[in-house]
Design an enzyme around this catalytic site. Sequence first.
Site, PDB file in Angstrom:
ATOM      1  N   ARG A  42     -14.571 -22.304 -11.456  1.00  0.00           N
ATOM      2  CA  ARG A  42     -15.243 -20.904 -11.406  1.00  0.00           C
ATOM      3  C   ARG A  42     -14.469 -19.889 -10.830  1.00  0.00           C
ATOM      4  NH1 ARG A  42     -20.239 -21.044  -7.787  1.00  0.00           N
ATOM      5  NH2 ARG A  42     -18.701 -21.999  -6.379  1.00  0.00           N
TER       6      ARG A  42
ATOM      7  N   GLU B 182       4.051  31.925 -10.153  1.00  0.00           N
ATOM      8  CA  GLU B 182       4.144  33.314  -9.411  1.00  0.00           C
ATOM      9  C   GLU B 182       3.606  34.260 -10.549  1.00  0.00           C
ATOM     10  OE1 GLU B 182       8.152  33.268  -6.499  1.00  0.00           O
ATOM     11  OE2 GLU B 182       8.453  32.378  -8.555  1.00  0.00           O
TER      12      GLU B 182
ATOM     13  N   ARG C 298       2.227  12.076   3.902  1.00  0.00           N
ATOM     14  CA  ARG C 298       2.842  12.694   5.368  1.00  0.00           C
ATOM     15  C   ARG C 298       2.075  12.806   6.312  1.00  0.00           C
ATOM     16  NH1 ARG C 298       3.474  18.365   6.704  1.00  0.00           N
ATOM     17  NH2 ARG C 298       5.587  18.675   7.622  1.00  0.00           N
TER      18      ARG C 298
ATOM     19  N   LYS D  12       5.210  33.548   1.008  1.00  0.00           N
ATOM     20  CA  LYS D  12       6.264  32.790   1.695  1.00  0.00           C
ATOM     21  C   LYS D  12       5.711  32.626   3.290  1.00  0.00           C
ATOM     22  CE  LYS D  12      10.521  34.285  -0.490  1.00  0.00           C
ATOM     23  NZ  LYS D  12      11.650  34.979  -0.522  1.00  0.00           N
TER      24      LYS D  12
ATOM     25  N   ASP E 249     -11.921 -25.998   0.511  1.00  0.00           N
ATOM     26  CA  ASP E 249     -13.219 -25.331   0.351  1.00  0.00           C
ATOM     27  C   ASP E 249     -14.201 -25.446   1.548  1.00  0.00           C
ATOM     28  OD1 ASP E 249     -14.792 -28.440  -1.592  1.00  0.00           O
ATOM     29  OD2 ASP E 249     -13.869 -28.018   0.481  1.00  0.00           O
TER      30      ASP E 249
END
Length: 739
Positions: free
Chosen positions: A436, A286, A336, A295, A533
Amino acid sequence: NETFLPRMREKTDKMEENKATRKLRVCVATCNRADYSKLAPIMFGIKANPDEFELEVVVLGSHLIDDYGNTFRMIEQDDFDIGSKLHTIVRGEDEAAMVESVGLALVKLPDVLHRLRPDVLVVHGDRFDALALATAAALMNIRILHLEGGEVSGTIDDSIRHAISKLAHYHACCTRTAEQHLIAMCEDHTRILLAGCPSYDKLLAAHHRDDYMDIIRNWLGDNVKEHDYIVALQHPVTTDIKNSIKIYELMLDALISFNKKTLVLFPNIDAGSKEMVRVMRKKGVEQHPNFRAVKHVPFEQFIQLVCHAGAMIGNSSCGVREAGAFGTPVINLGSRQTGRETGENVLHVRDADTQNKIYHALELQFGKRYPCSKIYGDGNAVPRILKFLQTIDLDEPLQKTFCFPPVKEWDISQDIDHILETQSALAVDLGGTNLRVAIVSMRGKIVKKYTQANPKTYETRMELILKMCTEAVIDAVHLNCRILGVGVSTGGRVNPQEGVILHSTKLIQEWSSIDIRTPISDALHLPVWVDNDGNCAALAEKKFGHGKGVENFVTVITGTGIGGGIIQHNELIHGSTFCAAELGHIMVSLDGPECMCGSRGCIEAYASGMALQKEAKRLHDEELLEVEGMLDLKKAESVSAIHLINAARLGNHKAEAVLRTAGMALGVGIINILHMVNPSLVILSGVLAAHYQAPVQQVIGQRALTSAQSIQVLTSDLEEPALLGAASMVLDYTTRRIY
């Protein structure tokens, strides 16, 4: 539509007949500054049609609290008569205070609703005050019109919004997806209006004001320029208050460091807001020369501030809804608004866990301009809603009817983590010769690969796997890759549900009845998927290769052995004992050569690399392999399948006969697959795929049933199917696709 339009016409006719006798008494209840911005355009529309409607206004909630600007005064300034003011907020700004506020509203509302006796109560959104309004009206048999139902935002607001929708009798929603959600929630489609957001009627008409710079300077000072300031509006998330306060603190730190003029609006009255205000004051916002903390800003002026801002940051729905109409860049923080439909102007920072990440998002977004989005409205919501109100038949029973249609959802948003990090998987391939490990990106790019000889014992093999994986995870951080999990491809029979190798091939020793998932997961703290595999090769084709978008196909691996995988109705088939798609052991002869499995006449005994090598050695020993033009084989050099193929290409009839038999055996085996599962595509993978493609296609054309002869045989374009398939198990599951 066939039932909806006649019903609407019938209801309109009834309304016309009753119009002369009475007006529709509509009560609009507003709880806070945000919902008034959506309700005010409707209130003006109702007031402008006195022959059709009687308007009653009820004000409650944070409108009447000084700390939140006493915003009921702007309703009076708009020249609306407020029929009732209800002080319903119990101060405390915590979870208990929210519950007590709902209870207090439920105590006070019955007297007001009984006195006003509205035909319809208009309720907006997902606030706890609105839940009290809907509950009271439903129990008092008052029809409810709910605005902005069917939307998704990922917090407790979802539960409240959907609860109000279930209490409401009529719905005016903003988007097509929200409409589909309401239908999926069993709401009667004839009582759902796709109207758009009422606030868009005002903002689309009013945001091109000549005095916008006067408004900006009034709130932020004379030296501020257009597109060179930020609007910040962050609310607490009531289901995760502690984290939302932390995000708020990080946001303020990032804004202070970013060093731009910033308008900070106070948070709403939800639980946690008091702590957020304390954080703001502790940081001296502020008093800071770059900040203006307020506000409340009147909606018409707030439109101008958002429209001409360099960016908007926080978690307000305004950022993902109204700001899109102007193309204003938005940084959406936290969870949110998760699930909200957004335009391309929104950059999500859902995991806002560092100041640096938020600061980087500001750098990416600030000063950009995006195409204007009209996802939430086209500026004509109010006329639609007024017509919808006029069709309400007050003689119609209040009891709702329900239906259960399907619904489809789309989510088109970008996330800051997608920019800062590449979502990736760690892929492990255990072959007979080499072990690998690779870091594989979401697009199937192998970012980095590690190769070592596969050890002969279990202990040394597991030790090497963990060492290589740990090294890869460390490297991933420097390569800007986020590892989502580990996928393991291995030979043998695998239980993918338990992550256990049941039986291995003879090429990998000490590798049966092995739980491979647990040690890797414990060491790396990551989820682990395991499969054979051959199955992994099929999954690789499904995600990255020829099988992408194909519902039914078969992949056949032609390498040292013969294997593969079957995709049926987009699902990988494992079988009851996890030995489905053991394609190499389909028998094509009753008395053929011996196979490594112990049987005879298997495809693998004819067409695998080992089978071809065996035949090459036989011809070499009989001095029948080498032909003119072929390089002399050194005594120390081991004969391989490649030598057999080269000899055939140079005209060696013996070698040609071996390969012809191998191609025939593989083709006949694939015909058996076609006749059993009837795929639409066969994909040959592995080092011998290119050699076998033409012979197999020819055998299918000659010997398959007519209905199967047109099925195409393709060779794979993927260089590392086992690694890519292992990665796809991770990437498909962790990004909420099905495996």
